[in-house]
Each structure stands twice: as structure tokens, then as C-alpha cells.
Motif scaffolding. Structure first.
Motif, PDB file in Angstrom:
ATOM      1  N   ILE A 281     -23.480  39.108  25.291  1.00 26.20           N
ATOM      2  CA  ILE A 281     -24.367  40.266  25.148  1.00 26.20           C
ATOM      3  C   ILE A 281     -24.911  40.661  26.518  1.00 26.20           C
ATOM      4  CG2 ILE A 281     -26.562  41.063  24.185  1.00 26.20           C
ATOM      5  CD1 ILE A 281     -26.029  39.255  21.767  1.00 26.20           C
ATOM      6  N   ASN A 282     -25.310  39.662  27.298  1.00 22.67           N
ATOM      7  CA  ASN A 282     -25.839  39.932  28.637  1.00 22.67           C
ATOM      8  C   ASN A 282     -24.775  40.537  29.548  1.00 22.67           C
ATOM      9  OD1 ASN A 282     -28.183  38.776  27.688  1.00 22.67           O
ATOM     10  ND2 ASN A 282     -27.904  36.828  28.744  1.00 22.67           N
ATOM     11  N   ALA A 284     -22.297  42.383  28.599  1.00 21.48           N
ATOM     12  CA  ALA A 284     -22.089  43.761  28.157  1.00 21.48           C
ATOM     13  C   ALA A 284     -23.169  44.692  28.708  1.00 21.48           C
ATOM     14  CB  ALA A 284     -22.072  43.824  26.632  1.00 21.48           C
ATOM     15  N   GLU A 285     -24.297  44.119  29.064  1.00 19.72           N
ATOM     16  CA  GLU A 285     -25.388  44.908  29.641  1.00 19.72           C
ATOM     17  C   GLU A 285     -25.278  45.038  31.152  1.00 19.72           C
ATOM     18  OE1 GLU A 285     -28.914  42.992  28.299  1.00 19.72           O
ATOM     19  OE2 GLU A 285     -28.722  43.701  26.221  1.00 19.72           O
ATOM     20  N   GLY A 286     -24.177  44.485  31.710  1.00 19.41           N
ATOM     21  CA  GLY A 286     -23.918  44.666  33.135  1.00 19.41           C
ATOM     22  C   GLY A 286     -24.317  43.520  34.037  1.00 19.41           C
TER      23      GLY A 286
END
Length: 409
Positions: A281-282, A284-286
Motif C-alpha cells: 500500500i505504501n 502504491a503511494e509512491g
């Protein structure tokens, strides 16, 4: 025996009680010995110079003989809420319990019948008020009193019931089993530090596999490791259940072989899938990979501490194990040597092996590190050189020429 006979000679009643009597009857060597007496804690302290009083909820006397501690407890009084002798919360959980009584009152306050057997040194007999000997012979775990009431007094009794049933190989009485499914949520009221202590007893006693399965059956595991339970409910192709199961098998094997166990290693296996999911998830947030895993580790540990509050050093060790997993693939240059010298390398390598055995990492990678550790310095250099040749080379970006402004006279 010194404690028992001194109390007897001082004019008090004194009995061996609880798990030590239960285990001796099974032919096992008890880990510790507990004494019950009608002497108050202060009277016990006066009888022994090597004694210290502990506890607030219930005062206990610890008698020291070198590294050995004999716990001496004064008989507890029976339940009597109407007289205000006990304080309970809205769920029925016992908050304070410092009332002394007789042996007849003490016995009904204990948790399980097989733990309520008293050995009397006066005539070398077993004193049994609650049918504990019958349950002992039948191999049955049974609560003393109404099961629901006893669970509400102290929800940890549900966990203890599982631990003893597995450890002793006893079955669980049906009337004691039924309320657990409805009352498991009461564990949320128990301090996280106490649940951590109970969790260690559950999984580091040599019966981790059976304990794990029984805890999940009754819905108790979810209240100890909620993130792990979420992962288990959404597993794919046997992972992470196979991964956790293998870790539990290895833990039991090490204990059977008399080897030491690091609690942080087993907990790190419980939470690994949650860390990976949060790291994705992290990412995917860049975030970069290293930052993504660092943040994920912090987030997962922070949530877990609400359930089982393990010490800071355990959390730090878990972070190291998780963080080093990505570094096993980076073996070129001096990276392999630096990783080999890390204080938590061995634990992280064992974690990698576990992943490789259960489909979570490439077996070839684990095999390479197994060979690298025992190789000579010359061989290690060759192994690293071989990795460097096969690794895709990064293209160097050509810098654009800069145009300088020329001034003309």
C-alpha cells in the motif's frame, strides 16, 4: 519441604497446591512449587528471613533459596460481592481480591479442578474438595463453578484452559467449552502486557502447533494477533498459514531439542504478511521500498501493541528481520559482506529459509546464502563476482554537455 515444615512447626497449616501436585501425579517434573497456608503474608515473612512480599491485587510471599523461589499464598476467601469484599467491573471481571479465608473457601476460588488438589504433609494425603482426582484420572479439564461467571471474572481463564488442555493432553468439558465462543471478546478488556505474558506461555511451551489450532477454533487467536488472523482468513495457496504453521513446528522442535527460543522470531512470522500488505500500500503511494517497509513495520507493530504489549527490544528485532529480507537479493560489491556482519543476520537468514520452504522466497537465494556463510574468503569473492556478472548492468546516464556563454571583446 523446608517451607512446608517450617510453617507446620510455626503452628500453621501448609499444603503443596496446584500445578505441582497435578504434574507429580502425572509423573512429570514440576517447573515450580506453590504453597498454600492459613498464615497471613506478614506471618510468612516473619517466619522466613529470605522472604519478600509482592502483589497488590493479591499479596503473595516469595521465599528465596538461591535462584529458586517458592511462592506462598494465604488461603483466599470465597466470593461475597454482597458484603463488598470483592470489586468487579461491568463485565464481571475481578478487580481486587485480597481477602483471606479457609482452605474450603480457597479451593472454590481456584480455576480448574485438576489445579485444586492439595498435598497435606501432616499425613501425606491428597485433599480434594471438587472432584479434581476424578477429572485427573479421566483426563478432563473442568472449571470450578459456573463457567460463564468464572470467565467473566477473569477472561484469561479461556486462554489458560487451552494451554493446560494441550499441555496435559486433556479434553475440555463441554459445559466449559460452550461459553468461550460467545465470550472471547472479553479478552479486549485485559491489559496488553498481561496478554503478552500469556501468549509467551502458549507458544513457547513445546506445544505451539496444537495450541495455535485450538486457539483459532475457539476464536481466541484473533484477540491475541488480530493482524495475523486477518491474513489467515484471506490466505492464498496456503500462504501465510503454511508459513506460520512451519514456524510453529520449528519452534516446538527447537524446544524439544533443548535449544533457546527468541520470542521476536515467532511474532515476526505472525505479522509478516500484514507487513508486506501494508508495504505494498505504501509503495502504491509512491514511497521507496526501504521507506515503505519501515513505515509498514511501524504501523503493524503499533497496532499489535494494542493487543500484546511486548518490550521495545522485541519490536526492534522484528523490524531488523523484516527490513533485511530485501537486502538478501542485493549481493554485489560489498553488500553481501555488510549483511553477513549484521547483528541480526542469523535470525533474518532463518526467516529467509522459512520463506523459501513455504513458497515466499526463491530457494536458490536461500541456498546461495547457505553456501556463502561457509565458503572461504576466496570462494566468497568468486560467488560475488559471479553474481555481478549475471546481474543486469545499469545504464549510466550521459550528461548533456553544458554550453558556456563566450564573451567577445
Amino acid at each position: 519441604m523446608k517451607v512446608l515444615y517450617r510453617l507446620k512447626n510455626e503452628g500453621y497449616d501448609a499444603y503443596l497446591v496446584g500445578g505441582c501436585v497435578r504434574d507429580l501425579l502425572l509423573g512429570r517434573e514440576p517447573k515450580d512449587f506453590d504453597v498454600a497456608t492459613n498464615a497471613s503474608p506478614e506471618q510468612v515473612k516473619r517466619a522466613f528471613r529470605n522472604c519478600r512480599l509482592i502483589g497488590r491485587r493479591f499479596r503473595l510471599a516469595h521465599v528465596f533459596y538461591g535462584q529458586e523461589i517458592i511462592e506462598v499464598a494465604t488461603f483466599r476467601a470465597s466470593s461475597d460481592e454482597e458484603q463488598g469484599l470483592q470489586k468487579v467491573d461491568q463485565d464481571g471481571r475481578l478487580l481486587r481480591d485480597n481477602n483471606y479465608g479457609t482452605i474450603e473457601e480457597d479451593v472454590v476460588r481456584r480455576d480448574f479442578t485438576v489445579n485444586a488438589l492439595y498435598y497435606n504433609i501432616k499425613d501425606f494425603s491428597i485433599v480434594d474438595y471438587v472432584g479434581g482426582m476424578d477429572d485427573h484420572r479421566a483426563g478432563m479439564m473442568r472449571l470450578i463453578g459456573d463457567p460463564e461467571t468464572r470467565y467473566r471474572e477473569d477472561p484469561v481463564r479461556m486462554i489458560r484452559l487451552v494451554r493446560f488442555a494441550v499441555k496435559l493432553g486433556f479434553s475440555i468439558n463441554a459445559e466449559c467449552e460452550k461459553p468461550i465462543f460467545q465470550l472471547a471478546d472479553l479478552l479486549a478488556n485485559i491489559p496488553a502486557a498481561r496478554l503478552q505474558d500469556e501468549a509467551l506461555k502458549l507458544f513457547l511451551s513445546g506445544y505451539a502447533v496444537e495450541t495455535f489450532e485450538m486457539l483459532r477454533h475457539y476464536g481466541l487467536f484473533a484477540h491475541l494477533y488480530p493482524a495475523a488472523e486477518t491474513s489467515l482468513c484471506s490466505e492464498e495457496q496456503g500462504f501465510p498459514k503454511l508459513f506460520i504453521a512451519k514456524a510453529l513446528v520449528n519452534t516446538d522442535k527447537r524446544i524439544a531439542e533443548g535449544k533457546s527460543i527468541a520470542p521476536f522470531f515467532l511474532i515476526s512470522t505472525f505479522l509478516w504478511d500484514a507487513v508486506k500488505n501494508q508495504a505494498n500500500i505504501n509503495l502504491a503511494e509512491g514511497m521507496s521500498e526501504s521507506i515503505a517497509f519501515q513505515q509498514a513495520s511501524s504501523q503493524v507493530i503499533s497496532q499489535q501493541l494494542k493487543s500484546t504489549a511486548f518490550p521495545k527490544y522485541i519490536g526492534m528485532a522484528m523490524r531488523d528481520i523484516w527490513g533485511l529480507q530485501a537486502r538478501f537479493s542485493n549481493r554485489s560489491g560489498t553488500r553481501a559482506y555488510r549483511l553477513l556482519g549484521h547483528p541480526k543476520f542469523r535470525a533474518a537468514y532463518d526467516f529467509l529459509l522459512l520463506r523459501a520452504e513455504t513458497g515466499g522466497a526463491e530457494p536458490e537465494l536461500a541456498s546461495w546464502w547457505a553456501d556463502f556463510q561457509i565458503a572461504s574468503e576466496v570462494q566468497q569473492k568468486k560467488m560475488i563476482a559471479s553474481i555481478s556478472k549475471t546481474s543486469p548492468k545499469k545504464r549510466r546516464r550521459r550528461r548533456k554537455p553544458t554550453v558556456k556563454n563566450q564573451q567577445h571583446d
